[in-house]
Enzyme design. Structure first.
Site, PDB file in Angstrom:
ATOM      1  N   ASP A 297       0.860  -1.188   0.000  1.00 31.09           N
ATOM      2  CA  ASP A 297       0.000   0.000   0.000  1.00 31.09           C
ATOM      3  C   ASP A 297       0.894   1.236   0.000  1.00 31.09           C
ATOM      4  OD1 ASP A 297      -1.917   1.914   0.286  1.00 31.09           O
ATOM      5  OD2 ASP A 297      -2.713   1.176   2.192  1.00 31.09           O
TER       6      ASP A 297
ATOM      7  N   LYS B 278       0.420   3.721  -2.090  1.00 33.00           N
ATOM      8  CA  LYS B 278      -0.389   4.841  -2.621  1.00 33.00           C
ATOM      9  C   LYS B 278       0.443   5.690  -3.584  1.00 33.00           C
ATOM     10  CE  LYS B 278      -3.950   4.822   0.852  1.00 33.00           C
ATOM     11  NZ  LYS B 278      -3.364   4.081   1.985  1.00 33.00           N
TER      12      LYS B 278
END
Ligand code: 3DU
Length: 216
Positions: A60, A62
């Site tokens: 993760d 992003k």
């Protein structure tokens, strides 16, 4: 991604030993481990390689930069044996496509709208566009908010059979059954599991809840 339990652990634990022990404790209850910056910054990218031996690791990160930088980031994650990477859509279609291309056979998931209240200020306004972009770019799926099941339902109408992973249950206030009923394929859970006295029991409780939740 093979979803047997429909649960991914968000392992936002900065203490590496603790992270390892939670991962070991819940490995039989989850379909994968999602790692985010708190753990990567303290443990290094080697922790991805290490957890890859246990199963699916979703980075993760992003990712939200220009295409070339996105490509370099995703290449590093894949080299560390990540099975999937999360990127943002707001950097534009070329940036998301760069992630998908660099990922090769690994999955890319695109954030549509963030699950916290602030996610409604900006990301929610573009969530449908972001979901369409994810489909066009060939992403494996999207990340949609369990805190707002109505939004999962709306986004499901756009992404069709692509996966919807939903963070925001438990500590953020969302409910497992609501997220699944709205069309999520799986939930992502962090604090409710890793802050529990007995993380394995907490994960088992969520798996039980998932079993009795009506699928879409
Ligand atoms: O709230 P929890 O402790 O269950 O953790 C949720 C995880 O999912 C955490 O790693 C967070 O960074 C991630 N996430 C969201 O919570 C909301 C999003 O929209 C996207 C990712």
């Amino acid at each position: 991604m093979r979803l047997r339990h429909r649960l991914l652990l968000a392992l936002d634990v900065s203490n590496v030993e603790r992270a390892r022990s939670v991962a070991q404790a819940v490995r039989g209850q989850v379909d994968g481990i999602k790692v985010n910056w708190p753990l990567i910054l303290s443990a290094g990218l080697g922790i991805v390689r290490e957890f890859a031996d246990l199963g699916y690791v979703l980075c993760d990160f992003k990712v939200a930069d220009i295409p070339n930088t996105n490509r370099l980031i995703v290449e590093e994650a894949v080299r560390a044996r990540a099975s999937g990477v999360i990127c943002h859509a707001f950097a534009g279609e070329d940036s998301v496509r760069a992630c998908v291309e660099a990922a090769g056979s690994a999955d890319v998931f695109v954030v549509t709208e963030l699950s916290h209240p602030g996610g409604q200020e900006y990301t929610a306004k573009f969530a449908e566009d972001f979901a369409r972009l994810a489909v066009r770019a060939g992403a494996a799926g999207i990340i949609a908010p369990a805190t707002r099941p109505d939004r999962i339902r709306a986004l499901r109408g756009i992404v069709g059979a692509r996966l919807i992973l939903a963070p925001g249950v438990g500590a953020q206030g969302g409910k497992v059954s609501d997220a699944i009923a709205a069309g999520a394929d799986a939930v992502i859970v962090g604090r409710t599991i890793y802050e529990a006295k007995d993380p394995a029991a907490a994960a088992r409780g969520i798996v039980d809840e998932l079993r009795s939740s009506a699928p879409k």
